[in-house]
Design an enzyme around this catalytic site. Structure first.
Site, mmCIF file in Angstrom:
data_model
loop_
_atom_site.group_PDB
_atom_site.id
_atom_site.type_symbol
_atom_site.label_atom_id
_atom_site.label_comp_id
_atom_site.label_asym_id
_atom_site.label_seq_id
_atom_site.Cartn_x
_atom_site.Cartn_y
_atom_site.Cartn_z
ATOM 1 N N SER A 553 0.844 -1.189 0.000
ATOM 2 C CA SER A 553 0.000 0.000 0.000
ATOM 3 C C SER A 553 0.887 1.250 0.000
ATOM 4 O O SER A 553 1.677 1.419 -0.923
ATOM 5 C CB SER A 553 -0.953 -0.040 1.189
ATOM 6 O OG SER A 553 -1.968 0.929 1.048
ATOM 7 N N ASP A 634 -8.438 -5.054 -6.250
ATOM 8 C CA ASP A 634 -7.969 -3.904 -5.487
ATOM 9 C C ASP A 634 -8.529 -2.637 -6.135
ATOM 10 O O ASP A 634 -8.012 -2.148 -7.126
ATOM 11 C CB ASP A 634 -6.432 -3.858 -5.485
ATOM 12 C CG ASP A 634 -5.882 -2.720 -4.637
ATOM 13 O OD1 ASP A 634 -6.684 -1.902 -4.133
ATOM 14 O OD2 ASP A 634 -4.657 -2.643 -4.474
ATOM 15 N N HIS A 666 -7.308 -5.167 -1.854
ATOM 16 C CA HIS A 666 -6.146 -4.365 -1.465
ATOM 17 C C HIS A 666 -5.447 -4.958 -0.240
ATOM 18 O O HIS A 666 -6.029 -5.048 0.833
ATOM 19 C CB HIS A 666 -6.599 -2.938 -1.179
ATOM 20 C CG HIS A 666 -5.482 -1.984 -0.890
ATOM 21 N ND1 HIS A 666 -4.501 -1.683 -1.812
ATOM 22 C CD2 HIS A 666 -5.183 -1.262 0.216
ATOM 23 C CE1 HIS A 666 -3.656 -0.816 -1.291
ATOM 24 N NE2 HIS A 666 -4.039 -0.544 -0.061
#
Length: 673
Positions: A553, A634, A666
């Site tokens: 991320s 995602d 995600h």
């Protein structure tokens, strides 16, 4: 059972039994919990509901069924749980912990839809209030997507922002809270009144708040229901504002609930969380942020003294400048048995601790004290019993994936009831492997990092470095367990793992956390440079000539940023998991309030702020071998954010590999169990 191995491996991690938080019985003698396991040999998952004897630490199987979940106590012997059925239906079952066979359990009700997030509360009239969440149709009826007639076209049409969220496309259905009363007749429970009633029908309100809202978004008490919901007048893609509402209910059989009353919090317009009724039922403690466009703003601990007057709210440690006197982020809230004390979890330097407050802001003269008796981080906690002054705590650490303890806050002591891994011994892990370092940051501040060494560590040897960069960016590496990013997995492969918490990290005060605004590739990057240099100069057992860096991320963003800057040449390889390739693509995300805050405006108002920290601006300098991991579901950072850097690496002839998961979202690469 845990896969047999000579050391802690990814296979052992994934097959280790995973326990839920445990829920103590009203008398404090037993606790309900669930446990799931995955077998690589059978490629099969199992799930159980068990009851723990708190005195002995021994547990007993109550239900073994993949479709059964969420046990809750109805009495010291009886418990309620949910069971998923065919075509999206859900049944409510009741059983007895004193009965050894699940065949004695009986169905209370079956509903044509998926329900979850169970809460129960004994009412003064002898019945038990029940609240659950479930999807509702626009007209307020229970929705069941699994049973709906499939359309002839797969087209989706939208005319406003917020078309998809996390890993699904937004539909006309919304999450809602449903209530009922459990009444007992002839020794068995049944739903009173007309069964489950949609508390939010006709209000335009939705709760729990997706995608992660659960039982922490609402509570039930003897006088009604409190819940958190997004402001229906503000677009959820742009604003984080959620409000607290109160619905007065007396029997929980009301066929038409009264209109929700909004709780006023002047000066605080951000995200609201963790509403909890006092045992007396009139008071509500909760938390709320100030900014309506900053999802990681500091929550303020608040008290609604009387639900009959929702216009009067008191703030703990309020200051004239609005910043608040307690520089921490309150999360879970629990009232003491006599309602004189509040226990609250909050992060403090890589650990989640329980803090003790007087129950009235007027009595909070000194900053709260932390209860530090539990090793690692507190994940969940409850009163041990309805009348106890002790707490029943569920915690994890870097070496233990589940520990149940009885904590005495008055003496700051803890007695372990049950450790899933025998405090790491089952995994071959121990606290001797865990350390920490502190080093100077990019400014006049200190940065903290956790260190994990191999279980067979030898000070006279040198070990390669695994340099982990956390996501968020408003997040932190903690002394807690993870099945996604587990430092022990890397350590047991022969690495020394260093997990720094640079600018942007939570748990070190708001100044460090908020310092990342407009600085995505600035202060945090320089903090990481300083960390690497500190390791090279001060940890003689680490071979920084054999180092890899990994992040997901925002951590994946930082990997791509590092790739184009001098620190990238210090590593033999880089790993980017669901990361950002170009900050100019932030508007392909769903929650636009995130880049609006962190990049100090919209992309059309402040394009320079987005360009300044764009990894794609520096691809001419990319040279280090890199693994790209990305997921097609995602929607926070679409799959193109993984494909683009992979294509750049391949086009430049840089050794690289793409690992793609078509059915993951995600940063939640398949956890199997």
């Amino acid at each position: 059972m845990t896969l047999k191995a000579t050391k802690f491996t990814p296979e052992v991690l994934l097959t280790a039994p995973r326990r839920s938080a445990a829920l103590p019985s009203p008398d404090g003698t037993r606790a309900l919990f669930t446990v799931s396991t995955y077998s690589f040999e059978q490629h099969k998952k199992t799930s159980q509901i068990r009851v723990l004897d708190i005195a002995s630490g021994q547990s007993t199987l109550l239900v073994e069924d993949l479709n059964s979940s969420e046990p809750n106590w109805l009495s010291d012997d009886e418990f309620l749980y949910l069971k998923n059925g065919d075509k999206g239906a859900t049944s409510i079952f009741v059983g007895s912990v004193s009965e050894s066979s699940a065949s004695s359990h009986y169905e209370v009700s079956s509903v044509n839809g998926g329900i979850s997030n169970v809460k129960v509360k004994k009412l003064p009239n002898g019945t038990t209030a029940l609240a659950v969440s479930a999807l509702a149709t626009p007209d307020g009826e229970l929705a069941n997507p699994d049973a709906e007639k499939k359309p002839y076209s797969s087209a989706k049409i939208y005319t406003s922002l917020f078309v998809r969220h996390w890993d699904s496309w937004v539909t006309e259905n919304s999450s809602s809270i449903w209530y009922a009363a459990l009444e007992k007749r002839d020794g068995k429970y049944f739903l009173g009144g007309k069964g489950l009633v949609n508390a939010l029908a006709g209000t335009k309100l939705s709760s729990p708040v997706p995608p992660f809202g659960g039982t922490g978004d609402f509570d039930i008490g003897p006088l009604g229901l409190v819940f958190v919901a997004k402001d229906p007048e503000l677009n959820p893609a742009i604003y984080t504002k959620t409000d607290l509402y109160f619905i007065p209910l007396t029997t929980f059989t009301e066929a038409k609930p009264p209109s929700p009353k909004i709780v006023a919090t002047p000066g605080l317009h951000g995200y609201t969380s963790s509403p909890v009724f006092s045992h007396g039922g009139r008071k509500v403690a909760f938390a709320r942020m100030r900014s309506k466009q900053y999802e990681s703003d500091k929550p303020r601990l608040l008290l609604l003294p009387d639900v009959d007057d929702v216009s009067k709210v008191e703030e703990f440690y309020a200051t004239h400048n609005g910043e608040g006197g307690w520089d921490a982020r309150p999360e879970t809230i629990v009232w003491s048995a006599d309602d004189s004390t509040l226990y609250v979890t909050a992060e403090k330097e890589a650990r989640s601790l329980v803090w003790e407050f007087p129950a009235s802001p007027a009595d909070a003269k000194e900053l709260p004290a932390a209860v530090k008796a539990v090793e690692g981080s507190v994940g969940d906690f409850r009163l041990l019993s309805d009348s106890s002054s002790k707490l029943f705590v569920t915690s994890t650490s870097l070496i233990d994936n589940s520990c149940y303890s009885v904590v005495d806050p008055s003496h700051n002591t803890a007695a372990i009831v049950s450790s899933n891994s025998k405090q790491g011994k089952t995994f071959g892990l121990s606290r001797s492997s865990v350390g920490e370092i502190r080093f100077k940051g990019a400014g006049e501040y200190e940065v903290h990092a956790l260190v994990m060494r191999p279980s067979n560590f030898d000070h006279s040897k040198k070990y390669p470095l695994a340099f982990l960069i956390h996501g968020g960016p408003q997040g932190a590496w903690a002394d807690s367990w993870s099945t996604r990013w587990n430092p022990a997995i890397f350590a047991e492969q022969g690495y020394v793992v260093v997990s720094p918490n640079p600018t942007g990290s939570t748990g070190y005060g708001m100044a460090l956390q908020d310092g990342i605004k407009g600085e995505w590739g600035g202060r945090p990057y320089n903090d990481l440079v300083n960390c690497f240099e500190y390791i090279a100069d001060n940890l003689p057992y680490v071979d920084t000539e054999r180092a890899v860096a990994l992040g997901a991320s925002y951590g994946g963003y930082m990997i791509n940023w590092i790739q184009g800057h001098p620190l990238g040449r210090k590593f033999k390889a880089l790993v980017c998991h669901d990361g950002v390739y170009s900050t100019l693509n932030q508007y392909s995300s769903e929650e636009l309030f995130f880049p609006i805050h962190d990049f100090e405006g919209t992309i059309y108002e402040n394009r320079e702020g987005y360009e300044k920290w764009d990894p794609a601006q520096h691809i001419n300098s990319w040279a280090t071998p890199q693994l790209i991991i990305h997921s097609e579901l995602d929607y926070r950072l679409p799959i193109t954010e993984g494909l683009a850097p992979f294509n750049v690496l391949q086009s430049k002839g840089i050794p690289s590999k793409l690992l793609m998961f078509p059915d993951e979202n995600h940063v939640s690469i398949s956890e199997l169990a």
